[in-house]
Enzyme design. Structure first.
Site, PDB file in Angstrom:
ATOM      1  N   LEU A  90       5.246   2.241   4.711  1.00 30.05           N
ATOM      2  CA  LEU A  90       5.655   0.984   4.233  1.00 30.05           C
ATOM      3  C   LEU A  90       7.297   0.899   3.582  1.00 30.05           C
ATOM      4  CD1 LEU A  90       2.666  -1.538   4.525  1.00 30.05           C
ATOM      5  CD2 LEU A  90       4.638  -0.541   6.348  1.00 30.05           C
ATOM      6  N   GLY A  91       7.534   2.294   2.890  1.00 32.23           N
ATOM      7  CA  GLY A  91       8.403   2.712   2.285  1.00 32.23           C
ATOM      8  C   GLY A  91       7.663   1.969   0.707  1.00 32.23           C
ATOM      9  N   ASP A 148      14.636   3.776   3.828  1.00 24.57           N
ATOM     10  CA  ASP A 148      13.922   3.395   3.037  1.00 24.57           C
ATOM     11  C   ASP A 148      14.774   2.301   1.431  1.00 24.57           C
ATOM     12  OD1 ASP A 148      12.601   3.968   4.890  1.00 24.57           O
ATOM     13  OD2 ASP A 148      11.034   4.528   3.555  1.00 24.57           O
ATOM     14  N   SER A 201       7.921   3.941  -2.020  1.00 27.88           N
ATOM     15  CA  SER A 201       7.990   4.928  -2.925  1.00 27.88           C
ATOM     16  C   SER A 201      10.320   4.697  -3.192  1.00 27.88           C
ATOM     17  CB  SER A 201       8.153   6.488  -2.674  1.00 27.88           C
ATOM     18  OG  SER A 201       8.900   6.874  -0.961  1.00 27.88           O
ATOM     19  N   ALA A 244      10.737   1.777  -2.457  1.00 27.98           N
ATOM     20  CA  ALA A 244      11.301  -0.072  -3.333  1.00 27.98           C
ATOM     21  C   ALA A 244      11.136   0.330  -4.692  1.00 27.98           C
ATOM     22  CB  ALA A 244      10.278  -0.438  -2.915  1.00 27.98           C
ATOM     23  N   PRO A 259       1.218  -0.354   0.184  1.00 32.57           N
ATOM     24  CA  PRO A 259       0.048  -0.291   0.525  1.00 32.57           C
ATOM     25  C   PRO A 259       1.296   1.740   0.387  1.00 32.57           C
ATOM     26  CG  PRO A 259       0.006  -1.446   1.861  1.00 32.57           C
ATOM     27  CD  PRO A 259       0.337  -2.139   1.271  1.00 32.57           C
TER      28      PRO A 259
HETATM   29  O1  PMV Z   1       7.999   7.552   4.545  1.00 33.96           O
HETATM   30  P1  PMV Z   1       7.828   6.394   5.645  1.00 33.96           P
HETATM   31  O2  PMV Z   1       6.873   7.043   6.201  1.00 33.96           O
HETATM   32  O3  PMV Z   1       8.670   5.059   5.802  1.00 33.96           O
HETATM   33  O4  PMV Z   1       9.107   7.236   6.871  1.00 33.96           O
HETATM   34  C1  PMV Z   1      10.867   6.674   6.716  1.00 33.96           C
HETATM   35  C2  PMV Z   1      11.144   7.284   8.411  1.00 33.96           C
HETATM   36  C3  PMV Z   1      11.856   9.212   8.633  1.00 33.96           C
HETATM   37  O5  PMV Z   1      12.737   8.817   9.087  1.00 33.96           O
HETATM   38  C4  PMV Z   1      10.347   9.619   9.130  1.00 33.96           C
HETATM   39  C5  PMV Z   1      11.667   9.648   7.380  1.00 33.96           C
HETATM   40  C6  PMV Z   1      13.471   9.272   6.350  1.00 33.96           C
HETATM   41  O6  PMV Z   1      13.983   9.460   5.421  1.00 33.96           O
HETATM   42  O7  PMV Z   1      14.047   9.220   7.325  1.00 33.96           O
END
Ligand code: PMV
Length: 326
Positions: free
Chosen positions: A111-112, A157, A114, A116, A106
């Protein structure tokens, strides 16, 4: 020649937000992935199809021509174009490309997805044109795309999407790969509320500038994350859970939790989880609970009864996978 490349999503167990300020964060790859298939064209069009969100179109130069989803579809496709361009500029490729994206992750819920996607696009194009980029370089080249989506991402991510498994990530350059962990019994709960990581990171930055206590909260998150890493390596799940719940409290203090997230966290704990917290940027999106295998179903039910959408995921050793088709 056609190439398929895929990369996993992730769940952050400890340290989100603090990681932006150079704290350590612990992240695990999950068994939901984004897959990209790429094939060169004889013209210069970059054609992108994303059946999951019903948007497709092509670029000639910077100009966008929608096929479905209208002109505004370009907003969703621009990060993909940026990932393409970073490889094509490097390898000095002038020809066009057909790109198709499929995902069982989703979007915009922590959950990363974009990251991936951008990692899979870079790897696919590298393989199409026989580049020999290292995994580290693929991560680097995927970052401009991630910046379009998130503003100032830490890179956590993109790094986990490329490597898979589990790792401790800390800027400027700690990428500590965690040895084969036994599968961590996770339950994810989605609030169903989409949010923007960029906006939440900007909110924390602003809060930090106007309140000096915020820095102490960020330091406490970093401390808890390092302890969480140790507990995870000792496979002490009770302690992992206890530290995750502490981490949630600290994220609440940073102002990035929501009543929905708090409710799903509390009901998971009442159902017997060892611990639970929001995961990713917060503001909606997902929470994650750790429990015994025997309690997983009860935790999942409790999330559902509290208005959340439980997601069944497993941790995964698989990072980037690339397959060439003749
Ligand atoms: O994009 P998300 O919701 O998986 O957040 C990543 C984690 C953060 O620390 C909030 C942002 C980052 O770039 O590290």
């Amino acid at each position: 020649m056609r190439v398929r490349a895929s990369a996993p999503g992730k769940v952050i167990l400890f340290g989100e937000h603090s990681v932006v300020y150079r704290g350590p964060a612990v992240v695990l790859a999950i068994d939901r992935r984004v897959e990209v298939s790429a094939e060169p064209r004889n013209d210069t069009k970059i054609c992108i199809t994303t059946p999951d969100i019903g948007i497709s179109g092509y670029y000639e130069g910077q100009r966008y021509y929608p096929v479905s989803g209208g002109e505004t579809g370009s907003q969703h496709l621009r990060p993909i174009l940026a990932a393409c361009r970073s490889v094509m500029d490097l390898l000095q490729i002038e020809s066009g490309l057909d790109l198709r994206v499929n995902s069982d992750l989703p979007m915009a819920v922590g959950l990363g997805s974009s990251a991936a996607l951008s990692v899979a696009v870079v790897a696919a194009l590298d393989a199409v044109w026989d580049g020999k980029l290292s995994v580290e370089r693929i991560v680097e080249l995927s970052m401009p795309s991630e910046r379009i989506v998130h503003g100032t991402p830490s890179g956590i991510d993109n790094t986990i999407a490329a490597f898979g498994g589990g790792l401790v990530y800390e800027l400027p350059r700690r990428v500590e790969r965690l040895p084969d962990l036994d599968e961590v019994p996770l339950v994810l709960g989605n609030t169903g509320v989409r949010r923007s990581t960029g906006k939440l990171v900007a909110w924390v930055k602003n809060f930090k500038e106007r309140n000096s206590s915020v820095e102490k909260v960020i330091d406490a998150i970093a401390y808890v994350a390092e302890q969480g890493r140790d507990a995870l390596l000792e496979a002490d799940m009770k302690r992992v859970g206890e530290l995750m719940s502490m981490n949630h409290g600290l994220l609440w203090a940073l102002g990035v939790s929501t009543p929905d997230l708090d409710r799903l966290v509390s009901s998971s704990l009442r159902a017997g989880a060892y611990g639970a917290k929001l995961t990713g940027a917060g503001g909606g999106g997902c929470m994650v609970a750790v429990s015994t295998k025997a309690r997983q179903a009860a935790v999942s039910k409790a999330i559902e009864r509290s208005g959340g959408y439980p997601l069944s995921v497993k941790t995964s050793k698989k990072g980037l996978l690339v397959q060439k088709e003749p």
